[in-house]
Design a protein around this motif. Sequence first.
Motif, PDB file in Angstrom:
ATOM      1  N   LEU A 289      -6.658 -10.382 -37.831  1.00 25.17           N
ATOM      2  CA  LEU A 289      -6.280  -9.365 -38.810  1.00 25.17           C
ATOM      3  C   LEU A 289      -5.773 -10.052 -40.075  1.00 25.17           C
ATOM      4  O   LEU A 289      -5.132 -11.098 -40.029  1.00 25.17           O
ATOM      5  CB  LEU A 289      -5.198  -8.457 -38.221  1.00 25.17           C
ATOM      6  CG  LEU A 289      -4.593  -7.355 -39.084  1.00 25.17           C
ATOM      7  CD1 LEU A 289      -4.285  -6.132 -38.230  1.00 25.17           C
ATOM      8  CD2 LEU A 289      -3.307  -7.842 -39.760  1.00 25.17           C
ATOM      9  N   ARG A 290      -6.087  -9.412 -41.200  1.00 31.54           N
ATOM     10  CA  ARG A 290      -5.582  -9.874 -42.486  1.00 31.54           C
ATOM     11  C   ARG A 290      -5.152  -8.643 -43.259  1.00 31.54           C
ATOM     12  O   ARG A 290      -5.950  -7.739 -43.506  1.00 31.54           O
ATOM     13  CB  ARG A 290      -6.672 -10.649 -43.227  1.00 31.54           C
ATOM     14  CG  ARG A 290      -6.188 -11.338 -44.497  1.00 31.54           C
ATOM     15  CD  ARG A 290      -7.175 -12.411 -44.945  1.00 31.54           C
ATOM     16  NE  ARG A 290      -8.512 -11.872 -45.131  1.00 31.54           N
ATOM     17  CZ  ARG A 290      -9.633 -12.485 -44.763  1.00 31.54           C
ATOM     18  NH1 ARG A 290      -9.567 -13.669 -44.159  1.00 31.54           N
ATOM     19  NH2 ARG A 290     -10.810 -11.947 -44.996  1.00 31.54           N
ATOM     20  N   GLN A 291      -3.863  -8.607 -43.627  1.00 28.75           N
ATOM     21  CA  GLN A 291      -3.317  -7.396 -44.226  1.00 28.75           C
ATOM     22  C   GLN A 291      -2.587  -7.732 -45.529  1.00 28.75           C
ATOM     23  O   GLN A 291      -1.822  -8.687 -45.598  1.00 28.75           O
ATOM     24  CB  GLN A 291      -2.335  -6.751 -43.243  1.00 28.75           C
ATOM     25  CG  GLN A 291      -2.094  -5.280 -43.425  1.00 28.75           C
ATOM     26  CD  GLN A 291      -1.387  -4.695 -42.209  1.00 28.75           C
ATOM     27  OE1 GLN A 291      -0.195  -4.935 -42.035  1.00 28.75           O
ATOM     28  NE2 GLN A 291      -2.095  -3.944 -41.388  1.00 28.75           N
ATOM     29  N   GLN A 292      -2.838  -6.923 -46.540  1.00 25.78           N
ATOM     30  CA  GLN A 292      -2.182  -7.074 -47.833  1.00 25.78           C
ATOM     31  C   GLN A 292      -1.411  -5.792 -48.118  1.00 25.78           C
ATOM     32  O   GLN A 292      -1.972  -4.692 -48.027  1.00 25.78           O
ATOM     33  CB  GLN A 292      -3.215  -7.319 -48.938  1.00 25.78           C
ATOM     34  CG  GLN A 292      -2.637  -7.597 -50.306  1.00 25.78           C
ATOM     35  CD  GLN A 292      -2.062  -9.007 -50.433  1.00 25.78           C
ATOM     36  OE1 GLN A 292      -2.588  -9.941 -49.837  1.00 25.78           O
ATOM     37  NE2 GLN A 292      -0.999  -9.155 -51.199  1.00 25.78           N
ATOM     38  N   ILE A 293      -0.132  -5.925 -48.476  1.00 20.49           N
ATOM     39  CA  ILE A 293       0.710  -4.759 -48.740  1.00 20.49           C
ATOM     40  C   ILE A 293       1.179  -4.800 -50.190  1.00 20.49           C
ATOM     41  O   ILE A 293       1.651  -5.832 -50.681  1.00 20.49           O
ATOM     42  CB  ILE A 293       1.930  -4.725 -47.799  1.00 20.49           C
ATOM     43  CG1 ILE A 293       1.479  -4.724 -46.328  1.00 20.49           C
ATOM     44  CG2 ILE A 293       2.778  -3.497 -48.069  1.00 20.49           C
ATOM     45  CD1 ILE A 293       1.611  -6.032 -45.631  1.00 20.49           C
ATOM     46  N   ARG A 294       1.016  -3.685 -50.874  1.00 18.89           N
ATOM     47  CA  ARG A 294       1.458  -3.563 -52.264  1.00 18.89           C
ATOM     48  C   ARG A 294       2.388  -2.360 -52.379  1.00 18.89           C
ATOM     49  O   ARG A 294       2.203  -1.362 -51.692  1.00 18.89           O
ATOM     50  CB  ARG A 294       0.255  -3.376 -53.206  1.00 18.89           C
ATOM     51  CG  ARG A 294      -0.723  -4.537 -53.184  1.00 18.89           C
ATOM     52  CD  ARG A 294      -2.001  -4.198 -53.906  1.00 18.89           C
ATOM     53  NE  ARG A 294      -2.713  -3.068 -53.283  1.00 18.89           N
ATOM     54  CZ  ARG A 294      -3.464  -3.176 -52.202  1.00 18.89           C
ATOM     55  NH1 ARG A 294      -3.632  -4.360 -51.622  1.00 18.89           N
ATOM     56  NH2 ARG A 294      -4.067  -2.123 -51.697  1.00 18.89           N
ATOM     57  N   ARG A 295       3.358  -2.458 -53.266  1.00 17.31           N
ATOM     58  CA  ARG A 295       4.290  -1.357 -53.473  1.00 17.31           C
ATOM     59  C   ARG A 295       4.244  -0.901 -54.914  1.00 17.31           C
ATOM     60  O   ARG A 295       4.173  -1.710 -55.840  1.00 17.31           O
ATOM     61  CB  ARG A 295       5.718  -1.776 -53.097  1.00 17.31           C
ATOM     62  CG  ARG A 295       5.872  -2.149 -51.633  1.00 17.31           C
ATOM     63  CD  ARG A 295       7.338  -2.271 -51.268  1.00 17.31           C
ATOM     64  NE  ARG A 295       8.013  -0.981 -51.310  1.00 17.31           N
ATOM     65  CZ  ARG A 295       8.022  -0.102 -50.315  1.00 17.31           C
ATOM     66  NH1 ARG A 295       7.358  -0.355 -49.200  1.00 17.31           N
ATOM     67  NH2 ARG A 295       8.675   1.038 -50.438  1.00 17.31           N
ATOM     68  N   ASP A 296       4.275   0.423 -55.086  1.00 18.97           N
ATOM     69  CA  ASP A 296       4.300   1.038 -56.407  1.00 18.97           C
ATOM     70  C   ASP A 296       5.428   2.072 -56.380  1.00 18.97           C
ATOM     71  O   ASP A 296       5.227   3.220 -55.983  1.00 18.97           O
ATOM     72  CB  ASP A 296       2.951   1.699 -56.715  1.00 18.97           C
ATOM     73  CG  ASP A 296       2.941   2.371 -58.078  1.00 18.97           C
ATOM     74  OD1 ASP A 296       3.843   2.092 -58.889  1.00 18.97           O
ATOM     75  OD2 ASP A 296       2.017   3.185 -58.331  1.00 18.97           O
ATOM     76  N   GLU A 301       0.917   0.750 -50.442  1.00 20.57           N
ATOM     77  CA  GLU A 301      -0.522   0.694 -50.189  1.00 20.57           C
ATOM     78  C   GLU A 301      -0.814  -0.529 -49.335  1.00 20.57           C
ATOM     79  O   GLU A 301      -0.282  -1.611 -49.597  1.00 20.57           O
ATOM     80  CB  GLU A 301      -1.294   0.626 -51.510  1.00 20.57           C
ATOM     81  CG  GLU A 301      -1.119   1.871 -52.364  1.00 20.57           C
ATOM     82  CD  GLU A 301      -1.892   1.786 -53.680  1.00 20.57           C
ATOM     83  OE1 GLU A 301      -2.451   0.697 -53.958  1.00 20.57           O
ATOM     84  OE2 GLU A 301      -1.929   2.794 -54.406  1.00 20.57           O
ATOM     85  N   ARG A 302      -1.646  -0.334 -48.315  1.00 19.42           N
ATOM     86  CA  ARG A 302      -1.930  -1.404 -47.365  1.00 19.42           C
ATOM     87  C   ARG A 302      -3.441  -1.503 -47.128  1.00 19.42           C
ATOM     88  O   ARG A 302      -4.097  -0.513 -46.799  1.00 19.42           O
ATOM     89  CB  ARG A 302      -1.211  -1.106 -46.047  1.00 19.42           C
ATOM     90  CG  ARG A 302      -1.243  -2.227 -45.023  1.00 19.42           C
ATOM     91  CD  ARG A 302      -0.512  -1.790 -43.753  1.00 19.42           C
ATOM     92  NE  ARG A 302       0.901  -1.506 -44.009  1.00 19.42           N
ATOM     93  CZ  ARG A 302       1.906  -2.269 -43.611  1.00 19.42           C
ATOM     94  NH1 ARG A 302       1.646  -3.383 -42.923  1.00 19.42           N
ATOM     95  NH2 ARG A 302       3.145  -1.944 -43.860  1.00 19.42           N
ATOM     96  N   THR A 303      -3.986  -2.701 -47.301  1.00 18.80           N
ATOM     97  CA  THR A 303      -5.397  -2.972 -47.005  1.00 18.80           C
ATOM     98  C   THR A 303      -5.455  -3.892 -45.802  1.00 18.80           C
ATOM     99  O   THR A 303      -4.858  -4.976 -45.806  1.00 18.80           O
ATOM    100  CB  THR A 303      -6.102  -3.632 -48.196  1.00 18.80           C
ATOM    101  OG1 THR A 303      -6.055  -2.754 -49.317  1.00 18.80           O
ATOM    102  CG2 THR A 303      -7.560  -3.929 -47.854  1.00 18.80           C
ATOM    103  N   THR A 304      -6.161  -3.450 -44.767  1.00 21.28           N
ATOM    104  CA  THR A 304      -6.230  -4.204 -43.522  1.00 21.28           C
ATOM    105  C   THR A 304      -7.667  -4.574 -43.207  1.00 21.28           C
ATOM    106  O   THR A 304      -8.541  -3.702 -43.110  1.00 21.28           O
ATOM    107  CB  THR A 304      -5.663  -3.391 -42.345  1.00 21.28           C
ATOM    108  OG1 THR A 304      -4.327  -2.985 -42.648  1.00 21.28           O
ATOM    109  CG2 THR A 304      -5.671  -4.211 -41.067  1.00 21.28           C
ATOM    110  N   GLU A 305      -7.915  -5.876 -43.064  1.00 22.83           N
ATOM    111  CA  GLU A 305      -9.225  -6.366 -42.616  1.00 22.83           C
ATOM    112  C   GLU A 305      -9.068  -6.800 -41.162  1.00 22.83           C
ATOM    113  O   GLU A 305      -8.285  -7.704 -40.861  1.00 22.83           O
ATOM    114  CB  GLU A 305      -9.674  -7.551 -43.459  1.00 22.83           C
ATOM    115  CG  GLU A 305      -9.868  -7.235 -44.930  1.00 22.83           C
ATOM    116  CD  GLU A 305     -10.210  -8.481 -45.715  1.00 22.83           C
ATOM    117  OE1 GLU A 305     -11.393  -8.882 -45.710  1.00 22.83           O
ATOM    118  OE2 GLU A 305      -9.287  -9.052 -46.322  1.00 22.83           O
ATOM    119  N   SER A 306      -9.801  -6.159 -40.256  1.00 22.39           N
ATOM    120  CA  SER A 306      -9.774  -6.507 -38.838  1.00 22.39           C
ATOM    121  C   SER A 306     -11.048  -7.261 -38.480  1.00 22.39           C
ATOM    122  O   SER A 306     -12.108  -7.032 -39.067  1.00 22.39           O
ATOM    123  CB  SER A 306      -9.660  -5.244 -37.978  1.00 22.39           C
ATOM    124  OG  SER A 306      -8.522  -4.485 -38.344  1.00 22.39           O
TER     125      SER A 306
END
Length: 374
Positions: A289-296, A301-306
């Motif tokens: 898994l590779r996950q990127q989390i951004r806050r506004d 917002e979270r993008t998850t690559e499985s």
Amino acid sequence: MSIETRLLSLILSALCCANAWAIQRCELNGESVSPYNGNTTAGKSGVMRCTDDDGQVRRLDQTLRDGRLVGPVVMVLADGERREYSVNERGNRDGVARTFDAKGTLRKEENLEDGNAVGVQKNFAEAGHLQELHFSAGRRTVLTIAWLADGSLTELRCAAVTLVPQDREVCGHAGRASEVTLYREAGKPVGTVSYLQGQLQRLAVLDREGRLVRNEELKDGRRIKRVFYASGKPRSEADFIERDPNSREGREGVAREWAESGQLTQETTWADGFEQRIHQWYLNGKQKLRQQIRRDGRNQERTTESFWDNGLPAAVNNERNGRLQGWQKYFTETGVLAREDEHGERGVLLRRKHYGVQGVFEREERFLEDGSRI
């Protein structure tokens, strides 16, 4: 509300004939009175003594002032335990409270303010020696020191400033870092700690076989915590910038986890007090898994690559505040696109596209609010 206050409330509010804890005989200034009949105590002052040879509370001495239960209290339980404390006009314990066992040995001494612990709190062993010392401030325990009978320490948590004579050396308030061994029992160490001006510098925790279970160190402004398997191999590590407890800045650093085989299984990066990136791996070493989390602002917002365990992509998902949003992609174990889903507001599924074995588009479904398809 304290245990004593709750117990006293039960005693004074229960019916004599129905409650086994009921105080059956009460006397005030040589007169028979009843705690259930306010007319017998109205406007009176003195010490009301109640006894019950069969109840859980065998004796209760309660001070009255102008008919109100305010002032010193003495309670003797069926097992011989004796409690001495005072009650304020709010009905809360206030001042020094002491508990003695059936042999008359002081076992606990508390300092209370309107029912809350303040300052020094002490617990004593059956043999009479000081066993635990706590210091309470702002409804928090900010200092804890515990001893065995031989004077060796079993527990130590320090405050930023010296609070009692016993913490000066062991908490590093004497101008140099302390070096303290903690013991599980006499002659059997449970680990070591080092403090400087109340700040933990190093910590090592051992299991009963003497193996290192956990350690912690403050190094170059970073606090590093590690946990180990019984084999001695690392299990987890947290490496964060050490912040002032009063600082508004959040957690910043990296946390990692390993399988006992030595394979890294997860790595989480933190910044500004929030997770920023999460990576996970299978035991075979392939990315899971590779996950990127951004806050506004308040939104996340979270993008998850499985990935499948062969390293090929399994899915790509986008979330907003914990709900799927926008287009989501799903792949077969061979890495071929199999399906795409579109999610709208509140994560509701709107559309679904199906693809064939070669990844060629085949058909599309649309979904209504109730989940039915068109």
